[in-house]
Design a protein around this motif. Structure first.
Motif, PDB file in Angstrom:
ATOM      1  N   ALA A 193      -9.525  34.641 -60.257  1.00  0.00           N
ATOM      2  CA  ALA A 193     -10.556  34.410 -59.235  1.00  0.00           C
ATOM      3  C   ALA A 193     -10.409  35.437 -58.120  1.00  0.00           C
ATOM      4  O   ALA A 193      -9.960  35.121 -57.012  1.00  0.00           O
ATOM      5  CB  ALA A 193     -10.458  32.991 -58.707  1.00  0.00           C
ATOM      6  N   ALA A 194     -10.807  36.652 -58.408  1.00  0.00           N
ATOM      7  CA  ALA A 194     -10.685  37.715 -57.406  1.00  0.00           C
ATOM      8  C   ALA A 194     -11.809  37.658 -56.385  1.00  0.00           C
ATOM      9  O   ALA A 194     -11.663  38.122 -55.244  1.00  0.00           O
ATOM     10  CB  ALA A 194     -10.679  39.079 -58.098  1.00  0.00           C
ATOM     11  N   SER A 195     -12.936  37.091 -56.754  1.00  0.00           N
ATOM     12  CA  SER A 195     -14.105  37.105 -55.882  1.00  0.00           C
ATOM     13  C   SER A 195     -14.136  35.877 -54.987  1.00  0.00           C
ATOM     14  O   SER A 195     -13.719  34.783 -55.388  1.00  0.00           O
ATOM     15  CB  SER A 195     -15.381  37.155 -56.752  1.00  0.00           C
ATOM     16  N   SER A 196     -14.646  36.066 -53.805  1.00  0.00           N
ATOM     17  CA  SER A 196     -14.844  34.932 -52.897  1.00  0.00           C
ATOM     18  C   SER A 196     -16.267  34.419 -52.966  1.00  0.00           C
ATOM     19  O   SER A 196     -16.628  33.482 -52.242  1.00  0.00           O
ATOM     20  CB  SER A 196     -14.511  35.355 -51.454  1.00  0.00           C
ATOM     21  N   LEU A 197     -17.084  35.047 -53.845  1.00  0.00           N
ATOM     22  CA  LEU A 197     -18.501  34.687 -53.956  1.00  0.00           C
ATOM     23  C   LEU A 197     -18.795  34.197 -55.361  1.00  0.00           C
ATOM     24  O   LEU A 197     -18.281  34.745 -56.337  1.00  0.00           O
ATOM     25  CB  LEU A 197     -19.379  35.900 -53.637  1.00  0.00           C
ATOM     26  N   PRO A 198     -19.600  33.159 -55.497  1.00  0.00           N
ATOM     27  CA  PRO A 198     -19.933  32.655 -56.825  1.00  0.00           C
ATOM     28  C   PRO A 198     -20.987  33.517 -57.507  1.00  0.00           C
ATOM     29  O   PRO A 198     -21.506  34.465 -56.929  1.00  0.00           O
ATOM     30  CB  PRO A 198     -20.478  31.254 -56.510  1.00  0.00           C
ATOM     31  N   GLY A 199     -21.247  33.218 -58.751  1.00  0.00           N
ATOM     32  CA  GLY A 199     -22.315  33.891 -59.474  1.00  0.00           C
ATOM     33  C   GLY A 199     -21.922  35.170 -60.143  1.00  0.00           C
ATOM     34  O   GLY A 199     -22.771  35.966 -60.529  1.00  0.00           O
ATOM     35  N   GLY A 200     -20.665  35.427 -60.299  1.00  0.00           N
ATOM     36  CA  GLY A 200     -20.203  36.615 -60.988  1.00  0.00           C
ATOM     37  C   GLY A 200     -20.296  37.883 -60.164  1.00  0.00           C
ATOM     38  O   GLY A 200     -20.320  38.995 -60.714  1.00  0.00           O
ATOM     39  N   VAL A 201     -20.310  37.746 -58.873  1.00  0.00           N
ATOM     40  CA  VAL A 201     -20.362  38.904 -57.984  1.00  0.00           C
ATOM     41  C   VAL A 201     -19.019  39.637 -58.021  1.00  0.00           C
ATOM     42  O   VAL A 201     -17.958  39.004 -57.929  1.00  0.00           O
ATOM     43  CB  VAL A 201     -20.681  38.477 -56.532  1.00  0.00           C
ATOM     44  N   LEU A 202     -19.027  40.935 -58.183  1.00  0.00           N
ATOM     45  CA  LEU A 202     -17.786  41.718 -58.201  1.00  0.00           C
ATOM     46  C   LEU A 202     -17.284  41.901 -56.772  1.00  0.00           C
ATOM     47  O   LEU A 202     -17.696  42.812 -56.052  1.00  0.00           O
ATOM     48  CB  LEU A 202     -18.030  43.068 -58.877  1.00  0.00           C
ATOM     49  N   ASP A 203     -16.418  41.050 -56.386  1.00  0.00           N
ATOM     50  CA  ASP A 203     -15.902  41.038 -55.008  1.00  0.00           C
ATOM     51  C   ASP A 203     -14.383  40.816 -55.083  1.00  0.00           C
ATOM     52  O   ASP A 203     -13.901  40.061 -55.933  1.00  0.00           O
ATOM     53  CB  ASP A 203     -16.575  39.910 -54.221  1.00  0.00           C
ATOM     54  N   GLY A 204     -13.636  41.467 -54.211  1.00  0.00           N
ATOM     55  CA  GLY A 204     -12.184  41.358 -54.274  1.00  0.00           C
ATOM     56  C   GLY A 204     -11.563  40.703 -53.054  1.00  0.00           C
ATOM     57  O   GLY A 204     -10.349  40.797 -52.857  1.00  0.00           O
ATOM     58  N   GLN A 205     -12.393  40.033 -52.236  1.00  0.00           N
ATOM     59  CA  GLN A 205     -11.841  39.463 -50.991  1.00  0.00           C
ATOM     60  C   GLN A 205     -10.838  38.338 -51.263  1.00  0.00           C
ATOM     61  O   GLN A 205      -9.848  38.191 -50.535  1.00  0.00           O
ATOM     62  CB  GLN A 205     -12.990  38.959 -50.117  1.00  0.00           C
ATOM     63  N   ASN A 206     -11.114  37.543 -52.285  1.00  0.00           N
ATOM     64  CA  ASN A 206     -10.152  36.449 -52.563  1.00  0.00           C
ATOM     65  C   ASN A 206      -8.827  37.009 -53.082  1.00  0.00           C
ATOM     66  O   ASN A 206      -7.759  36.476 -52.768  1.00  0.00           O
ATOM     67  CB  ASN A 206     -10.761  35.488 -53.582  1.00  0.00           C
ATOM     68  N   ALA A 207      -8.908  38.088 -53.863  1.00  0.00           N
ATOM     69  CA  ALA A 207      -7.679  38.735 -54.324  1.00  0.00           C
ATOM     70  C   ALA A 207      -6.893  39.279 -53.136  1.00  0.00           C
ATOM     71  O   ALA A 207      -5.654  39.212 -53.101  1.00  0.00           O
ATOM     72  CB  ALA A 207      -8.006  39.847 -55.315  1.00  0.00           C
ATOM     73  N   THR A 208      -7.613  39.844 -52.172  1.00  0.00           N
ATOM     74  CA  THR A 208      -6.940  40.339 -50.959  1.00  0.00           C
ATOM     75  C   THR A 208      -6.246  39.208 -50.214  1.00  0.00           C
ATOM     76  O   THR A 208      -5.109  39.352 -49.734  1.00  0.00           O
ATOM     77  CB  THR A 208      -7.967  41.017 -50.034  1.00  0.00           C
ATOM     78  N   ALA A 209      -6.927  38.053 -50.130  1.00  0.00           N
ATOM     79  CA  ALA A 209      -6.321  36.903 -49.442  1.00  0.00           C
ATOM     80  C   ALA A 209      -5.066  36.423 -50.187  1.00  0.00           C
ATOM     81  O   ALA A 209      -4.053  36.081 -49.566  1.00  0.00           O
ATOM     82  CB  ALA A 209      -7.346  35.772 -49.332  1.00  0.00           C
TER      83      ALA A 209
END
Length: 459
Positions: A352-368
């Motif tokens: 779960a690297a993304s902080s946004l649902p829907g399959g958005v390529l986002d890395g904020q959760n990985a950063t957290a």
């Protein structure tokens, strides 16, 4: 006896006395390197008038020579007791240091193979994933680092469990040695009392008695008290283990794999509990099994549980590459958190690297998730505490070893065999023997003159 024949008796006594002195000196030299041997010394006394005054006669002699009064074994029971006490403390510290050093080596901290390095590598892989959330390689790398971290924690837990098992096995072996030594000491007590009452030389038995008592003290911190008949009574934690010819059996009353470890002495109608705080190898094993190793295992379990809980919470706060809520990354059994730690995710897309649902390529959760937490601090505190214990144990062993060397040296000065002194004693006795022989020759010559030549003048 008086007259010329008295001189023969005096010379004969001197011959006997000097022969015994030479025999004892030879025995001391022969046993100079024998472990536990205490040197002997011949005590002589002059022979004079009879102690009991006769009614119809009076002693008119001027001395009847010399005789052996005693064969003295050089020993000091207070010094022996101090040696046993200091040896017991050294055994306790040495076993404790050896175990802690082995545990520290297995932890491998600080180092590239330790848990600390594995946590840092895992955090770094999450940073890489945060930069490339769509990269399969970055996701696979995170799972690889997570598996490495899990393996490091479980390896360390296995090391602690292995040390615990070894300490328990060693403790059982020590109990066997203690009971064997207690039985031997009781038998020695019986022999010493029996032979002592018969007037037989018991010095060899006393040497062996002291060796067995020293062994018991090193194993258990036992205290020995000398009996009037020459034997030794031994107590462990104030509870009698050997009393004269009777020996009890020291048992692990708490049962195997039960902490805290407690002991009892079996021998009478009921087992007598031994108070906590005994020394020697047995005391060290009990402390390691009751306090030190369980405390470290509990600290490692807490670190593992906190690590899993925090990473799982981070996973569940984000979304995987397909847009689904994150699933737990790690699993564990609360009863054995470090030993049961497992990686729950094998599919890189489930991270779960993304902080946004829907399959958005986002890395904020990985950063957290990559941010350091209290896990690192707790683990560093745990390892630092162990390092401090190891350093303290090493320092105490060094100090105690110096004290033991000093006490052993004092005892060796009294009981050890000095070849120089024995050579002087041997030569002195040899000269004394030769002189006594000359006396016998002189008296014999005088008697020959008196018996064979008196009244023959002028023939």
């Amino acid at each position: 006896m008086s007259g010329s024949f008295a001189s023969l008796n005096s010379a004969l006594g001197a011959l006997r006395y000097n022969r015994v002195v030479m025999d004892v000196a030879s025995g001391n030299i022969a046993n100079a390197a024998t472990p536990g041997y205490n040197r002997r010394r011949v005590e002589g006394e002059s022979v004079g008038a009879a102690a009991q005054v006769a009614m119809w006669s009076r002693y008119e002699g001027s001395g009847e020579g010399v005789r052996v009064a005693d064969l003295h074994r050089l020993a000091d029971q207070f010094l022996d007791g101090r040696v046993r006490q200091e040896r017991a403390t050294l055994s306790y510290l040495d076993v404790r240091r050896t175990t802690l050093e082995r545990l520290e080596t297995g932890i491998a901290e600080p180092g590239p193979d330790g848990v600390g390095a594995a946590i840092a590598d895992f955090r770094a892989s999450l940073h890489a994933l945060a930069n490339e959330p769509g990269s399969d390689l970055a996701r696979t790398h995170v799972l690889t680092r997570a598996q490495t971290l899990v393996d490091a924690v479980r390896t360390q837990a296995a090391n602690v469990a292995r040390e615990t098992s070894d300490a328990s096995s060693r403790l059982e072996g020590t109990l066997t040695k203690v009971n064997a030594a207690a039985g031997e000491l009781a038998e020695l007590n019986r022999q010493i009392a029996q032979h002592g009452a018969a007037g037989t030389d018991v010095n060899a038995l006393l040497d062996r008695r002291d060796q067995v008592a020293l062994s018991l003290s090193s194993l258990t911190g036992a205290v020995a008290t000398e009996r009037p008949d020459g034997g030794l009574d031994v107590t462990v934690g104030g509870v009698p283990l050997v009393s004269g010819r009777e020996a009890g059996t020291l048992v692990r009353s708490s049962g195997t794999d039960v902490v805290p470890v407690t002991f009892a002495i079996r021998g009478g109608a009921a087992d007598v509990p031994v108070p906590a705080g005994i020394r020697g190898e047995l005391g060290a094993g009990a402390d390691l099994l009751s306090v030190t190793l369980p405390a470290y295992a509990a600290g490692l379990d807490a670190v593992a549980a906190s690590l899993a809980d925090q990473l799982n919470a981070g996973q569940q706060a984000g979304f995987d590459r397909d847009g689904n809520p994150g699933a737990p990354l790690l699993t564990y059994d609360p009863a054995d958190a470090a030993g049961s730690l497992r990686l729950a995710i094998t599919n890189p897309a489930r991270l779960a690297a993304s902080s946004l649902p829907g399959g958005v390529l986002d890395g904020q959760n990985a950063t957290a998730m990559a941010a350091p937490t209290t896990v690192e601090t707790a683990y560093q505190r745990l390892v630092a505490g162990l390092g401090t214990e190891v350093a303290t144990a090493g320092r105490l062993v060094t100090n105690q070893a110096s004290l033991v060397a000093q006490v052993d040296g004092q005892r060796e000065q009294l009981t050890g065999v000095s070849l120089d002194e024995e050579m002087v004693s041997l030569m002195s006795a040899q000269r004394g023997y030769e002189a006594a022989s000359r006396v016998m020759n002189a008296v014999d010559s005088m008697l020959d003159t008196l018996i064979n030549r008196t009244g023959l003048v002028g023939r």
